[in-house]
Design a protein around this motif. Structure first.
Motif, short mmCIF file in Angstrom:
data_model
loop_
_atom_site.label_atom_id
_atom_site.label_comp_id
_atom_site.label_asym_id
_atom_site.label_seq_id
_atom_site.Cartn_x
_atom_site.Cartn_y
_atom_site.Cartn_z
N ASP A 119 6.77 -1.37 -14.34
CA ASP A 119 6.52 -0.76 -13.04
C ASP A 119 7.11 -1.67 -11.96
N LEU B 287 -5.91 4.60 0.89
CA LEU B 287 -4.98 4.18 -0.14
C LEU B 287 -4.81 5.22 -1.25
N ALA B 288 -3.55 5.55 -1.53
CA ALA B 288 -3.24 6.33 -2.73
C ALA B 288 -2.89 5.37 -3.87
N ASP B 289 -2.33 4.20 -3.51
CA ASP B 289 -1.96 3.21 -4.52
C ASP B 289 -1.86 1.84 -3.85
N ARG B 290 -2.03 0.77 -4.66
CA ARG B 290 -1.95 -0.60 -4.15
C ARG B 290 -1.34 -1.47 -5.23
N ALA B 291 -0.45 -2.36 -4.82
CA ALA B 291 0.16 -3.31 -5.75
C ALA B 291 0.03 -4.68 -5.11
N ARG C 135 -9.26 0.91 2.49
CA ARG C 135 -9.52 1.48 1.15
C ARG C 135 -9.49 3.00 1.11
N ALA D 5 7.09 -2.08 -7.44
CA ALA D 5 6.64 -1.63 -6.12
C ALA D 5 7.43 -2.42 -5.09
N PHE E 252 0.84 -1.21 0.00
CA PHE E 252 0.00 0.00 0.00
C PHE E 252 0.87 1.25 0.00
N ARG E 253 0.42 2.25 -0.77
CA ARG E 253 0.95 3.60 -0.61
C ARG E 253 -0.18 4.42 0.00
N PHE F 62 6.90 1.72 -1.38
CA PHE F 62 5.54 1.83 -0.86
C PHE F 62 5.62 1.95 0.65
#
Lengths: 97, 97
Positions: free
Chosen positions: B89, A87-91, A84, B91, A9-10, A53
């Motif tokens: 990409d 979160l700014a980003d999720r990988a 959720r 992460a 998570f970011r 992250f």
């Protein structure tokens, strides 16, 4: 072999330590609630790399069926509802280990 | 406690199975070359989730010093030289487990 689910998570800007602590508290309760979890590790990035992250969750389960139980479990879904909006980003991946 | 390094990759379009196999071959040789690696797991995403990344590498080491040895090891750097041109990409995190 087993199946490892990994989610990185970011966080959004301005997230508070209290909000991160609430996520960790929710995650910490999951192994007791979800016996399919053979191993469960999570925590904040240690700041050793640039562009990293912010947080990782790693869930080890036996197979796809056990992963589906974890993924869809109500207690897991409750924690995701907390995560959720932060979160700014999720990988994510699920890999065989 | 230990330190877990996680890197998730999204490959470039058009990557070939042979190129992925070459990455796996390079990674597979690292535990024998880098004794600081207490556990080393890697592999392709299983296709269970939408929007997932394509590949994961998970390295468990004792601490920050052991992580630095792995990160800077010539054999690791050789594999990174193979991986980097294939990345769309990446992460990563390093977390305490």
């Amino acid at each position: 072999m087993a199946l490892r689910h990994i989610a990185l998570f970011r966080w959004i800007d301005g997230i508070t330590p209290e909000q991160v602590a609430a996520v960790q508290e929710g995650l910490a309760a999951l192994p007791a609630a979800i016996p399919e979890l053979d191993a469960y590790a999570f925590g904040p990035d240690l700041g050793l790399g640039t562009g990293n992250f912010d947080f990782a969750v790693v869930a080890d389960v036996a197979d796809e069926a056990a992963y589906a139980v974890y993924r869809d479990h109500p207690r897991h879904q409750e924690v995701l509802a907390v995560i959720r909006p932060l979160l700014a980003d999720r990988a994510a991946v699920q890999v065989r280990i």
